[in-house]
Design a protein around this motif. Structure first.
Motif, PDB file in Angstrom:
ATOM      1  N   ALA A   1       8.674  12.442  -0.606  1.00 27.90           N
ATOM      2  CA  ALA A   1       7.972  11.172  -0.820  1.00 27.90           C
ATOM      3  C   ALA A   1       8.882   9.985  -0.514  1.00 27.90           C
ATOM      4  N   SER A   2      10.127  10.052  -0.961  1.00 25.93           N
ATOM      5  CA  SER A   2      11.065   8.950  -0.700  1.00 25.93           C
ATOM      6  C   SER A   2      11.392   8.843   0.783  1.00 25.93           C
ATOM      7  N   PHE A   3      11.574   9.986   1.432  1.00 27.66           N
ATOM      8  CA  PHE A   3      11.843   9.986   2.872  1.00 27.66           C
ATOM      9  C   PHE A   3      10.709   9.305   3.641  1.00 27.66           C
ATOM     10  N   LEU A   4       9.473   9.698   3.352  1.00 28.00           N
ATOM     11  CA  LEU A   4       8.320   9.103   4.048  1.00 28.00           C
ATOM     12  C   LEU A   4       8.184   7.620   3.747  1.00 28.00           C
ATOM     13  N   PHE A   5       8.344   7.252   2.475  1.00 24.03           N
ATOM     14  CA  PHE A   5       8.227   5.840   2.087  1.00 24.03           C
ATOM     15  C   PHE A   5       9.297   4.984   2.750  1.00 24.03           C
TER      16      PHE A   5
ATOM     17  N   VAL B   1       0.842  -1.201   0.000  1.00 21.97           N
ATOM     18  CA  VAL B   1       0.000   0.000   0.000  1.00 21.97           C
ATOM     19  C   VAL B   1       0.878   1.253   0.000  1.00 21.97           C
ATOM     20  N   ALA B   2       1.943   1.245   0.786  1.00 22.83           N
ATOM     21  CA  ALA B   2       2.853   2.397   0.830  1.00 22.83           C
ATOM     22  C   ALA B   2       3.523   2.622  -0.521  1.00 22.83           C
ATOM     23  N   THR B   3       3.812   1.557  -1.244  1.00 21.56           N
ATOM     24  CA  THR B   3       4.420   1.694  -2.561  1.00 21.56           C
ATOM     25  C   THR B   3       3.462   2.376  -3.532  1.00 21.56           C
ATOM     26  N   PHE B   4       2.204   1.978  -3.513  1.00 23.07           N
ATOM     27  CA  PHE B   4       1.218   2.631  -4.373  1.00 23.07           C
ATOM     28  C   PHE B   4       1.043   4.099  -3.988  1.00 23.07           C
ATOM     29  N   LEU B   5       1.014   4.389  -2.697  1.00 21.32           N
ATOM     30  CA  LEU B   5       0.920   5.779  -2.259  1.00 21.32           C
ATOM     31  C   LEU B   5       2.154   6.582  -2.676  1.00 21.32           C
ATOM     32  N   TYR B   6       3.305   5.975  -2.589  1.00 16.63           N
ATOM     33  CA  TYR B   6       4.549   6.625  -3.002  1.00 16.63           C
ATOM     34  C   TYR B   6       4.492   7.017  -4.474  1.00 16.63           C
TER      35      TYR B   6
ATOM     36  N   THR C   1      16.713  14.761 -14.096  1.00 17.88           N
ATOM     37  CA  THR C   1      15.569  15.482 -13.529  1.00 17.88           C
ATOM     38  C   THR C   1      14.758  14.552 -12.646  1.00 17.88           C
ATOM     39  N   LEU C   2      14.382  15.071 -11.497  1.00 20.26           N
ATOM     40  CA  LEU C   2      13.486  14.392 -10.557  1.00 20.26           C
ATOM     41  C   LEU C   2      12.481  15.428 -10.081  1.00 20.26           C
ATOM     42  N   PRO C   3      11.317  14.996  -9.605  1.00 20.01           N
ATOM     43  CA  PRO C   3      10.347  15.971  -9.092  1.00 20.01           C
ATOM     44  C   PRO C   3      10.946  16.775  -7.942  1.00 20.01           C
ATOM     45  N   GLU C   4      10.887  18.104  -8.091  1.00 14.27           N
ATOM     46  CA  GLU C   4      11.439  19.004  -7.078  1.00 14.27           C
ATOM     47  C   GLU C   4      10.535  19.028  -5.847  1.00 14.27           C
ATOM     48  N   PHE C   5      10.880  19.892  -4.914  1.00  9.78           N
ATOM     49  CA  PHE C   5      10.030  20.115  -3.751  1.00  9.78           C
ATOM     50  C   PHE C   5       8.719  20.746  -4.204  1.00  9.78           C
TER      51      PHE C   5
ATOM     52  N   ALA D   1      14.570   7.271  10.190  1.00  9.51           N
ATOM     53  CA  ALA D   1      14.370   8.583   9.569  1.00  9.51           C
ATOM     54  C   ALA D   1      15.683   9.170   9.077  1.00  9.51           C
ATOM     55  N   LEU D   2      16.738   9.019   9.852  1.00  7.68           N
ATOM     56  CA  LEU D   2      18.031   9.560   9.458  1.00  7.68           C
ATOM     57  C   LEU D   2      18.566   8.879   8.194  1.00  7.68           C
ATOM     58  N   VAL D   3      18.512   7.562   8.159  1.00  2.00           N
ATOM     59  CA  VAL D   3      18.964   6.828   6.975  1.00  2.00           C
ATOM     60  C   VAL D   3      18.104   7.192   5.772  1.00  2.00           C
ATOM     61  N   SER D   4      16.806   7.302   5.959  1.00  2.00           N
ATOM     62  CA  SER D   4      15.901   7.661   4.876  1.00  2.00           C
ATOM     63  C   SER D   4      16.204   9.049   4.338  1.00  2.00           C
ATOM     64  N   LEU D   5      16.444   9.986   5.230  1.00  2.00           N
ATOM     65  CA  LEU D   5      16.737  11.360   4.814  1.00  2.00           C
ATOM     66  C   LEU D   5      18.057  11.437   4.054  1.00  2.00           C
TER      67      LEU D   5
END
Length: 155
Positions: free
Chosen positions: A103-107, A86-91, A145-149, A124-128
């Protein structure tokens, strides 16, 4: 681990990796002024998939004399799989809205916690670090290019 299943799986994934490499060559090499074209990800994914498949095949050959240990269906862990699915689909759905880093940090933070990370701070630290590091390397060093903030964040 079922050695026969792993052996056939490694061959199948190596073939899929080869297909990724072959098909990535038919994708254009540049996109919208980016130095990293859309063909790079499938090419890299194909190479990684083949290397991991070869490693799995080698591991199954090394354990040829040992007994096949198959895991029972009771040991399947749906309590971890379904939330991450479910988290993957939300991501994927929220990637453009939230931007890559958020989005990547939260996922990743959620996934690490579901998989059993003991500390939310470490997760959270590793994700960030991972999210920001990939964004920096891909956008600033590789000129991709990646989606910006998001605009509503004001960054």
């Amino acid at each position: 681990m079922n050695l026969t299943f792993d052996r056939f799986g490694s061959i199948l994934f190596a073939l899929i990796g080869a297909m990724f490499i072959v098909e990535s060559r038919s994708i254009s090499t540049s996109a919208y002024g980016s130095e990293v074209g859309p063909n790079m990800f499938p090419l890299g994914l194909g190479i990684i998939l083949i290397l991991l498949s070869l490693r799995l095949f080698w591991e199954t050959l090394k354990q040829k004399g040992t007994k096949n240990a198959t895991s029972s269906p009771d040991k399947l862990n749906y309590k971890r799989f379904l939330p991450i699915l479910v988290a993957t689909f939300l991501y994927v759905f929220l990637l453009e809205t939230l931007g890559y880093v958020i989005a990547s940090f939260l996922f990743l933070t959620f996934s690490f916690r579901v998989m059993g990370s003991a500390s939310i701070v470490k997760a959270a630290l590793v994700s960030l670090v991972f999210s920001a590091g990939v964004f920096f390397i891909y956008v600033y060093l590789l000129k991709g290019t990646l989606p910006e903030f998001p605009a509503w964040l004001g960054v």
